[in-house]
Structure formats: structure tokens, C-alpha cells
Write a protein that holds these residues in place. Structure first.
Motif, PDB file in Angstrom:
ATOM      1  N   GLU A 318       0.831  -1.205   0.000  1.00 38.96           N
ATOM      2  CA  GLU A 318       0.000   0.000   0.000  1.00 38.96           C
ATOM      3  C   GLU A 318       0.866   1.255   0.000  1.00 38.96           C
ATOM      4  OE1 GLU A 318      -2.798   2.327   3.176  1.00 38.96           O
ATOM      5  OE2 GLU A 318      -3.203   0.176   2.928  1.00 38.96           O
ATOM      6  N   PHE A 319       0.491   2.218  -0.835  1.00 34.39           N
ATOM      7  CA  PHE A 319       1.134   3.527  -0.883  1.00 34.39           C
ATOM      8  C   PHE A 319       0.332   4.491  -0.014  1.00 34.39           C
ATOM      9  CE2 PHE A 319       2.060   1.278  -4.769  1.00 34.39           C
ATOM     10  CZ  PHE A 319       3.423   1.503  -4.965  1.00 34.39           C
ATOM     11  N   ASN A 320       1.041   5.369   0.707  1.00 34.14           N
ATOM     12  CA  ASN A 320       0.305   6.310   1.561  1.00 34.14           C
ATOM     13  C   ASN A 320      -0.485   7.326   0.746  1.00 34.14           C
ATOM     14  OD1 ASN A 320       2.708   7.622   0.736  1.00 34.14           O
ATOM     15  ND2 ASN A 320       2.597   9.038   2.468  1.00 34.14           N
ATOM     16  N   ASN A 321      -0.063   7.579  -0.480  1.00 35.70           N
ATOM     17  CA  ASN A 321      -0.820   8.409  -1.416  1.00 35.70           C
ATOM     18  C   ASN A 321      -0.981   7.628  -2.717  1.00 35.70           C
ATOM     19  OD1 ASN A 321      -1.059  10.891   0.151  1.00 35.70           O
ATOM     20  ND2 ASN A 321       1.160  11.047  -0.099  1.00 35.70           N
ATOM     21  N   VAL A 322      -2.026   7.921  -3.465  1.00 33.29           N
ATOM     22  CA  VAL A 322      -2.239   7.191  -4.708  1.00 33.29           C
ATOM     23  C   VAL A 322      -1.216   7.601  -5.759  1.00 33.29           C
ATOM     24  CG1 VAL A 322      -4.690   6.875  -4.289  1.00 33.29           C
ATOM     25  CG2 VAL A 322      -3.911   8.896  -5.547  1.00 33.29           C
ATOM     26  N   ILE A 323      -0.828   6.645  -6.599  1.00 36.18           N
ATOM     27  CA  ILE A 323       0.065   6.913  -7.728  1.00 36.18           C
ATOM     28  C   ILE A 323      -0.805   7.270  -8.933  1.00 36.18           C
ATOM     29  CG2 ILE A 323       1.791   5.943  -9.288  1.00 36.18           C
ATOM     30  CD1 ILE A 323       2.617   4.062  -7.083  1.00 36.18           C
ATOM     31  N   PRO A 324      -0.578   8.425  -9.553  1.00 35.00           N
ATOM     32  CA  PRO A 324      -1.428   8.853 -10.671  1.00 35.00           C
ATOM     33  C   PRO A 324      -1.071   8.158 -11.976  1.00 35.00           C
ATOM     34  CG  PRO A 324       0.227  10.516 -10.236  1.00 35.00           C
ATOM     35  CD  PRO A 324       0.394   9.475  -9.167  1.00 35.00           C
ATOM     36  N   LYS A 325      -1.203   6.833 -11.972  1.00 36.85           N
ATOM     37  CA  LYS A 325      -0.927   6.058 -13.186  1.00 36.85           C
ATOM     38  C   LYS A 325      -2.106   6.175 -14.144  1.00 36.85           C
ATOM     39  CE  LYS A 325       0.647   2.589 -15.835  1.00 36.85           C
ATOM     40  NZ  LYS A 325      -0.347   2.722 -16.919  1.00 36.85           N
ATOM     41  N   ASP A 326      -1.810   6.449 -15.416  1.00 35.93           N
ATOM     42  CA  ASP A 326      -2.868   6.515 -16.422  1.00 35.93           C
ATOM     43  C   ASP A 326      -2.317   6.012 -17.752  1.00 35.93           C
ATOM     44  OD1 ASP A 326      -1.378   8.628 -17.594  1.00 35.93           O
ATOM     45  OD2 ASP A 326      -2.501  10.137 -16.444  1.00 35.93           O
ATOM     46  N   GLY A 327      -3.091   6.174 -18.809  1.00 33.33           N
ATOM     47  CA  GLY A 327      -2.726   5.626 -20.104  1.00 33.33           C
ATOM     48  C   GLY A 327      -1.584   6.328 -20.799  1.00 33.33           C
ATOM     49  N   THR A 328      -0.972   7.307 -20.154  1.00 32.68           N
ATOM     50  CA  THR A 328       0.193   7.977 -20.750  1.00 32.68           C
ATOM     51  C   THR A 328       1.497   7.552 -20.094  1.00 32.68           C
ATOM     52  OG1 THR A 328       0.172   9.888 -19.246  1.00 32.68           O
ATOM     53  CG2 THR A 328      -1.267   9.984 -21.201  1.00 32.68           C
ATOM     54  N   LYS A 329       1.432   6.641 -19.129  1.00 31.60           N
ATOM     55  CA  LYS A 329       2.630   6.295 -18.350  1.00 31.60           C
ATOM     56  C   LYS A 329       2.801   4.778 -18.267  1.00 31.60           C
ATOM     57  CE  LYS A 329       1.680  10.264 -15.313  1.00 31.60           C
ATOM     58  NZ  LYS A 329       0.267  10.458 -15.722  1.00 31.60           N
ATOM     59  N   THR A 330       4.047   4.349 -18.197  1.00 28.62           N
ATOM     60  CA  THR A 330       4.396   2.966 -17.918  1.00 28.62           C
ATOM     61  C   THR A 330       4.976   2.889 -16.513  1.00 28.62           C
ATOM     62  OG1 THR A 330       4.857   2.411 -20.221  1.00 28.62           O
ATOM     63  CG2 THR A 330       5.890   1.030 -18.555  1.00 28.62           C
ATOM     64  N   LEU A 331       4.525   1.900 -15.751  1.00 23.09           N
ATOM     65  CA  LEU A 331       4.969   1.745 -14.364  1.00 23.09           C
ATOM     66  C   LEU A 331       5.676   0.405 -14.193  1.00 23.09           C
ATOM     67  CD1 LEU A 331       4.927   2.515 -11.302  1.00 23.09           C
ATOM     68  CD2 LEU A 331       2.685   1.392 -11.191  1.00 23.09           C
ATOM     69  N   VAL A 332       6.849   0.407 -13.577  1.00 24.45           N
ATOM     70  CA  VAL A 332       7.560  -0.829 -13.251  1.00 24.45           C
ATOM     71  C   VAL A 332       7.770  -0.867 -11.739  1.00 24.45           C
ATOM     72  CG1 VAL A 332       9.653  -2.193 -13.550  1.00 24.45           C
ATOM     73  CG2 VAL A 332       8.734  -0.898 -15.476  1.00 24.45           C
ATOM     74  N   LEU A 333       7.231  -1.879 -11.092  1.00 22.90           N
ATOM     75  CA  LEU A 333       7.398  -2.057  -9.654  1.00 22.90           C
ATOM     76  C   LEU A 333       8.362  -3.203  -9.414  1.00 22.90           C
ATOM     77  CD1 LEU A 333       3.711  -1.666  -8.412  1.00 22.90           C
ATOM     78  CD2 LEU A 333       5.513   0.059  -8.497  1.00 22.90           C
ATOM     79  N   ASN A 334       9.432  -2.926  -8.694  1.00 13.49           N
ATOM     80  CA  ASN A 334      10.478  -3.905  -8.404  1.00 13.49           C
ATOM     81  C   ASN A 334      10.211  -4.560  -7.048  1.00 13.49           C
ATOM     82  OD1 ASN A 334      12.775  -3.377 -10.563  1.00 13.49           O
ATOM     83  ND2 ASN A 334      11.929  -1.403  -9.959  1.00 13.49           N
ATOM     84  N   TYR A 335      10.071  -5.881  -7.041  1.00 14.22           N
ATOM     85  CA  TYR A 335       9.771  -6.620  -5.823  1.00 14.22           C
ATOM     86  C   TYR A 335      10.952  -7.508  -5.440  1.00 14.22           C
ATOM     87  CZ  TYR A 335       4.926  -5.293  -6.755  1.00 14.22           C
ATOM     88  OH  TYR A 335       3.771  -4.593  -6.980  1.00 14.22           O
ATOM     89  N   SER A 336      11.107  -7.724  -4.125  1.00 16.03           N
ATOM     90  CA  SER A 336      12.177  -8.576  -3.616  1.00 16.03           C
ATOM     91  C   SER A 336      11.612  -9.527  -2.572  1.00 16.03           C
ATOM     92  CB  SER A 336      13.295  -7.737  -2.971  1.00 16.03           C
ATOM     93  OG  SER A 336      13.827  -6.807  -3.884  1.00 16.03           O
ATOM     94  N   LEU A 337      12.229 -10.684  -2.451  1.00 21.28           N
ATOM     95  CA  LEU A 337      11.852 -11.661  -1.436  1.00 21.28           C
ATOM     96  C   LEU A 337      13.114 -12.236  -0.819  1.00 21.28           C
ATOM     97  CD1 LEU A 337       9.574 -13.322  -0.054  1.00 21.28           C
ATOM     98  CD2 LEU A 337       9.952 -15.050  -1.809  1.00 21.28           C
ATOM     99  N   ASN A 338      13.189 -12.199   0.492  1.00 25.33           N
ATOM    100  CA  ASN A 338      14.353 -12.692   1.234  1.00 25.33           C
ATOM    101  C   ASN A 338      13.932 -13.890   2.056  1.00 25.33           C
ATOM    102  OD1 ASN A 338      15.986 -12.469   4.031  1.00 25.33           O
ATOM    103  ND2 ASN A 338      17.268 -11.793   2.359  1.00 25.33           N
ATOM    104  N   TRP A 339      14.821 -14.885   2.197  1.00 25.56           N
ATOM    105  CA  TRP A 339      14.496 -16.053   2.996  1.00 25.56           C
ATOM    106  C   TRP A 339      15.653 -16.432   3.915  1.00 25.56           C
ATOM    107  CZ3 TRP A 339      15.210 -16.094  -2.289  1.00 25.56           C
ATOM    108  CH2 TRP A 339      16.284 -16.831  -2.787  1.00 25.56           C
ATOM    109  N   ALA A 340      15.323 -17.130   4.995  1.00 19.19           N
ATOM    110  CA  ALA A 340      16.337 -17.523   5.993  1.00 19.19           C
ATOM    111  C   ALA A 340      15.791 -18.674   6.815  1.00 19.19           C
ATOM    112  CB  ALA A 340      16.679 -16.336   6.900  1.00 19.19           C
ATOM    113  N   ARG A 341      16.673 -19.369   7.529  1.00 20.55           N
ATOM    114  CA  ARG A 341      16.208 -20.415   8.440  1.00 20.55           C
ATOM    115  C   ARG A 341      15.499 -19.747   9.618  1.00 20.55           C
ATOM    116  NH1 ARG A 341      21.717 -20.416   8.656  1.00 20.55           N
ATOM    117  NH2 ARG A 341      21.825 -22.243   7.317  1.00 20.55           N
ATOM    118  N   ARG A 342      14.531 -20.439  10.176  1.00 23.83           N
ATOM    119  CA  ARG A 342      13.768 -19.896  11.288  1.00 23.83           C
ATOM    120  C   ARG A 342      14.626 -19.849  12.548  1.00 23.83           C
ATOM    121  NH1 ARG A 342       8.672 -18.462  12.208  1.00 23.83           N
ATOM    122  NH2 ARG A 342       7.656 -18.862  14.221  1.00 23.83           N
ATOM    123  N   PRO A 343      14.608 -18.731  13.278  1.00 21.10           N
ATOM    124  CA  PRO A 343      15.432 -18.628  14.500  1.00 21.10           C
ATOM    125  C   PRO A 343      15.080 -19.690  15.518  1.00 21.10           C
ATOM    126  CG  PRO A 343      14.572 -16.471  13.840  1.00 21.10           C
ATOM    127  CD  PRO A 343      13.867 -17.498  12.988  1.00 21.10           C
TER     128      PRO A 343
END
Length: 343
Positions: A318-343
Motif C-alpha cells: 500500500e502507498f500512503n498516497n495514490v500513484i497517478p498512473k494513467d494511459g500515458t505512463k508505464t509503471l515498473v514495480l520492483n519486488y524482492s523476497l528474502n528467505w532464511a532459516r527460522r530462529p
């Protein structure tokens, strides 16, 4: 076309020159743990369908813990981690730096009764568990065995290693004659984060946005195109990003509960997902969703998004404010996932 360019809030990444909007999202972490159980029976007691009756079990060790090896955790970024089990004769203590059994006697990929079962815990801590059962060969063993492992190939290719323990938690051995077989049972559990990740601040066209990440669908292993926490994917790699139709949508509403299907409000525009090359020993996968000119155009702007790592993990943002994405813009959202053994 209006072009917007984003600078991510953390260093160490190069923004591809052909992306108009390039946003780095908060990086969640999943943790995991495993445990073993060994059942011994006479080869002659295996029925024609491969099952063994409970009354024919000669010895059952009960559950005992393992250690997830560093090399096994690293393997998650590139390839399958569970394809077979091994047993051996070394009694040295397990160490995360080991890569397999220290004196392997036998490796098997033959499945036993109860193999390949996925289950979801419907309450906190919402761990999802994948159970595999590998059966040793007929007359393959004859002696005393102290160590056990499960991994993707024979030799130094184990996800985990453990010493056989007795009911009191002390190292012991399991004695096997040439007339007996073993079912090596391994359970791998994946735990979603129960608290929010972030907020992380990103800048879009000079405007700062605080982004908060949260798990969703944590109590199901069968989310379909909505995504789910299904650690059967642990038999494969955390390498592919989901390409199913509801996986990477944009929403007009706010975050849902961790047991919900994701954000509220109007949903639209599935972003095309892609994976980046895994960085060795990083224990982190990165990918991105691209929302083209006709995608992600929620009326009033994007308030939330949802991203699915194939069958294993599902997160909402969730973004604290809306992103004004419309038909004139391309949006790329970069996601990451980290993993580890359980403590």
C-alpha cells in the motif's frame, strides 16, 4: 506521453534505462525450518500398492530437528531443493557450513506412503508445510546409521542434515538389516511474516511515497490465480515470478488482513512479471511487474498492489498516497523476497 523517472531509496541497483517509472518496493522475509522422522519395516511387509500398515512398523523414531544448510538455502534461488533423501554413518554434529552427509551410505528418490502432501496451519503462525517421504531400496542398507539428509541430488547437494535422535533428544543410531527398509519422512515448513514490512520511502516525479508491505492468503495452499502459500513449490526454486492473471494487479483500496485475498477496492491491470538473475549467496530473489499504457489504470490512481512469487508467497503493498498512473505512463514495480532459516 508523459515520462516519469524514479530513483530507488536504496543503493546498489542500476535502474534500466528503458523503464519510465521504476520503483523499489519493501523487501519481506520468509523463514523456514524442517524436521525428520524415520520409520523401519520389513521389505516383505510392503503391500502391492506400496503402503505399509501401522502394525508392521518395527521402529518409529518420532520427529527430530534438522539444520538447513547454507548451500541448501542458496540453492533456493536457482533450482529444486527436494528430490530425494540420504542416510549415512557419520555421527559428527551438523553444521550450517556442511553441504551434505559426511559419510553417505545410500541415496534414494523413491517415494513412500504419504509423499508430497501440503498442509496449511489456519492460525498463527500460519506456517505451511510440505511433507515428502523417500523409501530406501530393498537390501540397500545393512548396519548402523547416524545421519540423514534431504536434498536435490546425491552427495553434497543436501538442503538439510540431521543426526538421528532418540525420544530424549540425544544422538543415537538406527540399525537396519538387509531384510528391512526405511521411510525417511521430511517436513519443510515456510512461515510468512506476521507483521508489516516497511514503510519504505520511494520518490516518483519528485513526490515521496511511503510503501508498506503485508503478506496475504497465509492460511491457504490453493489460492489458484490469486496466489497462495504452498511450500510444495519448495521442491522447485524461488526463481519464477507468477504469470497468472490476478497475481500482479493494481487496486484502488487499502491493504487487507494477512488472511485476506489482498487489497480492497477496484482491481485492474495485471502487470507483466519478470525475474532478475539470482545473485549467488544473497538468499534473495528480485523481480518486477510492468504495467504498460493500458494496465494498472485504476480510477483515481493506484493505492495498493499485489505480487505473487509462484505458489510460495503472496504479498500486498500500500502507498500512503495514490500513484497517478494513467494511459500515458508505464509503471515498473520492483519486488524482492528474502528467505532464511527460522530462529
Amino acid at each position: 506521453m508523459n515520462e516519469q523517472r524514479i530513483i530507488r531509496p536504496y543503493p546498489g541497483f542500476i535502474i534500466p534505462t528503458r523503464r519510465f517509472i521504476d520503483v523499489g518496493m519493501p523487501m519481506p522475509k520468509v523463514t523456514m525450518e524442517g524436521k525428520y522422522r524415520i520409520k523401519k519395516f520389513l521389505a516383505d511387509d510392503v503391500r502391492s500398492d506400496g503402503t505399509v500398515r501401522d502394525q508392521d512398523i518395527i521402529q518409529d523414531t518420532g520427529w527430530f530437528p534438522n539444520i538447513l544448510l547454507d548451500s541448501g538455502l542458496n540453492r533456493w534461488g536457482t533450482g529444486s531443493v527436494l528430490a530425494g533423501a540420504a542416510i549415512g554413518t557419520d555421527s559428527s554434529a551438523p553444521s550450517a557450513a556442511q553441504t551434505g552427509l559426511l559419510a553417505q551410505s545410500h541415496y534414494t528418490t523413491t517415494s513412500g506412503t504419504g509423499h508430497g502432501v501440503t498442509s496449511a496451519l489456519g492460525s498463527s503462525p500460519y506456517n505451511n508445510t510440505y511433507t515428502v517421504v523417500y523409501r530406501t531400496g530393498v537390501a540397500a542398507l545393512n548396519g548402523n546409521y547416524y545421519e540423514v539428509g534431504a536434498g536435490w541430488a546425491s552427495g553434497g547437494n543436501m538442503l538439510s542434515r540431521a543426526l538421528v535422535l532418540n525420544g530424549g533428544g540425544s544422538p543415537t543410531s538406527i540399525s537396519v538389516s538387509s531384510a528391512e527398509q526405511l521411510d525417511i519422512v521430511y517436513q519443510l515448513s515456510v512461515y510468512p511474516p506476521l507483521v508489516d514490512t516497511g514503510p519504505t520511502t520511494v520518490t516518483i516525479s519528485g513526490v515521496n511515497y511511503d510503501v508498506t508491505g503485508r503478506a496475504c492468503n497465509v492460511n491457504t495452499t490453493s489460492g489458484g490465480s490469486s496466489g497462495s502459500w504452498s511450500p510444495s513449490a519448495a521442491a522447485g526454486a524461488i526463481a519464477a515470478v507468477a504469470s497468472f492473471g490476478g497475481a500482479n494487479n493494481a487496486y484502488s483500496g487499502t491493504l487487507g488482513a494477512i488472511t485476506s485475498n489482498g487489497p480492497s477496492g477496484t482491481v485492474t491491470g495485471n502487470g507483466a512479471p519478470s525475474s532478475n538473475v539470482y545473485v549467488n549467496n544473497s538468499m534473495q530473489r528480485t523481480g518486477y511487474a510492468t504495467y504498460g499504457l493500458s494496465e494498472g489504470n485504476v480510477s483515481g490512481g493506484i493505492k495498493s498492489t499485489r505480487f505473487w512469487w509462484t505458489n510460495l508467497a503472496v504479498f500486498q503493498y500500500e502507498f500512503n498516497n495514490v500513484i497517478p498512473k494513467d494511459g500515458t505512463k508505464t509503471l515498473v514495480l520492483n519486488y524482492s523476497l528474502n528467505w532464511a532459516r527460522r530462529p
